[in-house]
Design an enzyme around this catalytic site. Structure first.
Site, short mmCIF file in Angstrom:
data_model
loop_
_atom_site.label_atom_id
_atom_site.label_comp_id
_atom_site.label_asym_id
_atom_site.label_seq_id
_atom_site.Cartn_x
_atom_site.Cartn_y
_atom_site.Cartn_z
N ALA A 9 0.82 -1.21 0.00
CA ALA A 9 0.00 0.00 0.00
C ALA A 9 0.85 1.26 0.00
CB ALA A 9 -0.94 -0.01 1.20
N TRP A 13 0.23 4.64 -2.11
CA TRP A 13 0.19 5.96 -1.46
C TRP A 13 0.92 6.98 -2.33
CZ3 TRP A 13 -1.04 7.70 3.80
CH2 TRP A 13 -0.49 8.94 4.11
N SER A 29 -7.22 0.02 9.32
CA SER A 29 -6.51 -1.19 9.70
C SER A 29 -7.32 -1.88 10.79
CB SER A 29 -5.10 -0.86 10.20
OG SER A 29 -4.33 -2.04 10.33
N ARG A 30 -6.78 -3.00 11.31
CA ARG A 30 -7.53 -3.75 12.33
C ARG A 30 -7.64 -2.96 13.63
NH1 ARG A 30 -4.04 -9.08 11.71
NH2 ARG A 30 -2.52 -7.42 11.30
N TYR A 58 -12.44 -1.68 9.06
CA TYR A 58 -12.74 -1.60 7.62
C TYR A 58 -14.17 -1.12 7.40
CZ TYR A 58 -8.64 -4.66 7.70
OH TYR A 58 -7.41 -5.19 7.93
N LEU A 74 -5.76 -6.70 1.27
CA LEU A 74 -5.91 -7.75 2.28
C LEU A 74 -5.49 -9.10 1.72
CD1 LEU A 74 -9.45 -6.73 3.58
CD2 LEU A 74 -7.30 -6.44 4.80
N LYS A 97 -3.91 -8.85 -6.24
CA LYS A 97 -4.02 -10.14 -6.91
C LYS A 97 -3.67 -11.27 -5.94
CE LYS A 97 0.49 -10.45 -6.73
NZ LYS A 97 1.08 -11.44 -5.80
N ARG A 169 2.27 -14.40 3.59
CA ARG A 169 2.20 -15.22 2.39
C ARG A 169 2.56 -16.68 2.66
NH1 ARG A 169 5.65 -11.26 -1.37
NH2 ARG A 169 6.71 -11.02 0.63
N ASP A 182 1.00 -15.87 -5.24
CA ASP A 182 1.84 -14.70 -4.99
C ASP A 182 2.71 -14.41 -6.22
OD1 ASP A 182 3.00 -12.58 -3.57
OD2 ASP A 182 4.59 -13.85 -2.84
#
Length: 208
Positions: A9, A13, A29-30, A58, A74, A97, A169, A182
């Site tokens: 992100a 930005w 964010s969380r 969110y 996410l 993706k 990941r 990935d």
């Protein structure tokens, strides 16, 4: 307009700051502390004249009236839920993706976005580059490279022990397709594009 303070992100930005047609109004964010840390770090390198607001959920971001579009980086395992939620709140969507875990999930995403009149784009950057048009002209030119008979491709990096144990990941719940979803996603997408999405083409692709 940013979901989650993911590393990728940070590039978006900067890209948005250079777009001349958009700005970041909020980062979710969380928890609000994580969103604030992300904003502070990005502001130190690429400041906005009016810093975005940090948001602690969110859902709260989707309910903001000053947000027209959201970027959702996410993990793939939880992305569909929030893409659908964003569409139902009338937000245009740029999501990372792979676009979905399955073709059925992707169709549901596309149908929902169409139903609510919002645009959906995936985050495979090279698919939105004008360079591909020039590459297509070369591939299709009678004076080009000729008929493609075989493609061998590899995309890898050296993941250390910390990556294997802590990186998102490496979490099979968050990223069910693992390396294929990935790095391998780029290989597969480019192969399909080169062959104009001809599924019958026999290809040899390797990835790590």
């Amino acid at each position: 307009m940013l979901f989650r303070s993911a590393g990728i992100a940070k590039k978006n930005w900067r890209a948005i700051s250079r777009s001349r047609s958009g700005t970041i109004k909020a980062v979710a964010s969380r928890d609000i502390a994580s969103a604030k840390r992300f904003i502070d770090e990005c502001q130190s390198n690429c400041p906005y004249s009016v810093p975005p607001t940090s948001v602690g959920s969110y859902q709260a971001l989707l309910e903001r009236s000053d947000v027209d579009a959201v970027y959702i980086p996410l993990p793939t395992g939880m992305r569909k839920e929030w893409i659908l939620a964003a569409a139902k709140h009338g937000k245009h969507i740029l999501a990372e993706k792979p676009a979905a875990l399955s073709a059925d999930d992707l169709q549901e995403i596309l149908d929902t976005c169409k139903q609510h009149g919002v645009q959906f784009m995936d985050g495979v950057m090279f698919m939105h580059s004008r360079r591909l048009q020039l590459l297509r002209e070369t591939l299709n030119s009678p004076n080009g490279i000729g008929r493609i008979k075989r493609i061998a491709t590899q995309f890898s990096f050296n993941g250390d022990q910390e990556f294997r144990t802590k990186n998102i990941r490496s979490n099979s719940t968050a990223e069910p397709h693992g390396a294929l979803g990935d790095l391998g996603w780029y290989n597969i997408r480019m192969i399909l594009w080169i062959n104009e999405d001809r599924k019958s083409t026999r290809l040899n692709s390797s990835h790590e």
